[in-house]
Scaffold this motif. Structure first.
Motif, mmCIF file in Angstrom:
data_model
loop_
_atom_site.group_PDB
_atom_site.id
_atom_site.type_symbol
_atom_site.label_atom_id
_atom_site.label_comp_id
_atom_site.label_asym_id
_atom_site.label_seq_id
_atom_site.Cartn_x
_atom_site.Cartn_y
_atom_site.Cartn_z
ATOM 1 N N SER A 4 0.865 -1.174 -0.049
ATOM 2 C CA SER A 4 0.108 -0.081 0.062
ATOM 3 C C SER A 4 0.914 1.249 -0.001
ATOM 4 N N ARG A 19 0.255 7.333 -9.726
ATOM 5 C CA ARG A 19 -0.895 6.575 -9.397
ATOM 6 C C ARG A 19 -1.020 5.525 -10.606
ATOM 7 N N GLU A 23 -0.661 1.596 -9.992
ATOM 8 C CA GLU A 23 -1.714 0.738 -9.970
ATOM 9 C C GLU A 23 -1.861 -0.151 -11.157
ATOM 10 N N ARG A 29 -0.966 -1.060 -4.502
ATOM 11 C CA ARG A 29 -2.449 -0.275 -4.440
ATOM 12 C C ARG A 29 -1.899 1.405 -3.542
#
Length: 217
Positions: A4, A19, A23, A29
């Motif tokens: 994470s 991002r 991702e 994540r």
């Protein structure tokens, strides 16, 4: 097990790019974003990310102070990667000294960014030795760092491992270089960190340079 990540950057475009890159990976994540370092501590407490990708230069609270704040205020803090435009940025070195685990360049290729996050999550450090050496050269022979290194009383093998860490080698690379097992390397690295009172490999490497134990160049 997924990793994470919290993204901290005052540029929305940079956050969006990171991002998208992260991702795209099945094991990573992005669980939150922040536009300034002042928001980091409460978000880390709330979200408990494994890794924080933190811009080093932000208007309200920069990455250096935000790193210090996280390490001071959060038990079992996440790994912190500072994100920068220039690897020879004085801010980067100060962020590493403050406790950041490594840094990555905004112009890095997607694969390098993913690799950096994975290494950080695993407890490894992604250093750019040439950049670190250039700043350490101006601080070599620091008396306090030299005294701390003397007190550490590293064994011959521990000293050898620290020198290889300072070259930017991972545990697996050190194991191959010394022809020993990966678990043995982990044991030596843990001993080096404990003796130096270092939070992680990055802090140990900086101590090695600033004490003069490892001479830049």
């Amino acid at each position: 097990m997924s990793i994470s990540v919290l993204l901290v950057d005052d540029e929305q475009l940079v956050r969006a790019g990171l991002r998208a890159i992260l991702e795209s990976q099945p094991d990573i994540r992005v669980i939150g974003e922040a536009a300034d370092g002042a928001s980091v501590v409460p978000l880390v407490r709330q979200l408990r990310p494994d890794v924080v990708a933190m811009d080093v230069r932000m208007p309200l609270l920069d990455g250096i102070e935000a790193t210090r704040a996280v390490l001071r205020a959060v038990p079992d803090p996440p790994r912190i990667l500072v994100v920068t435009t220039f690897e020879n940025d004085e801010y980067v070195y100060e962020a590493l000294r403050a406790g950041a685990d490594g840094f990555l360049l905004k112009r890095a290729r997607p694969a390098e960014i993913v690799h950096a996050v994975r290494l950080a999550a695993e407890g490894e450090s992604l250093l750019f030795p040439a950049a670190v050496r250039s700043f350490a050269a101006a601080r070599g022979g620091n008396k306090r760092a030299r005294e701390a290194m003397d007190r550490a009383a590293l064994t011959e093998r521990e000293a050898e491992v620290l020198r290889l860490m300072a070259r930017g080698l991972t545990n697996a690379e050190i194991a191959g270089h010394l022809v020993i097992g990966a678990e043995t390397v982990k044991t030596h690295v843990s001993a080096v960190l404990a003796k130096l009172g270092a939070r992680d490999r990055t802090q140990a490497v900086i101590a090695a340079y600033e004490s003069g134990f490892v001479v830049p160049g």
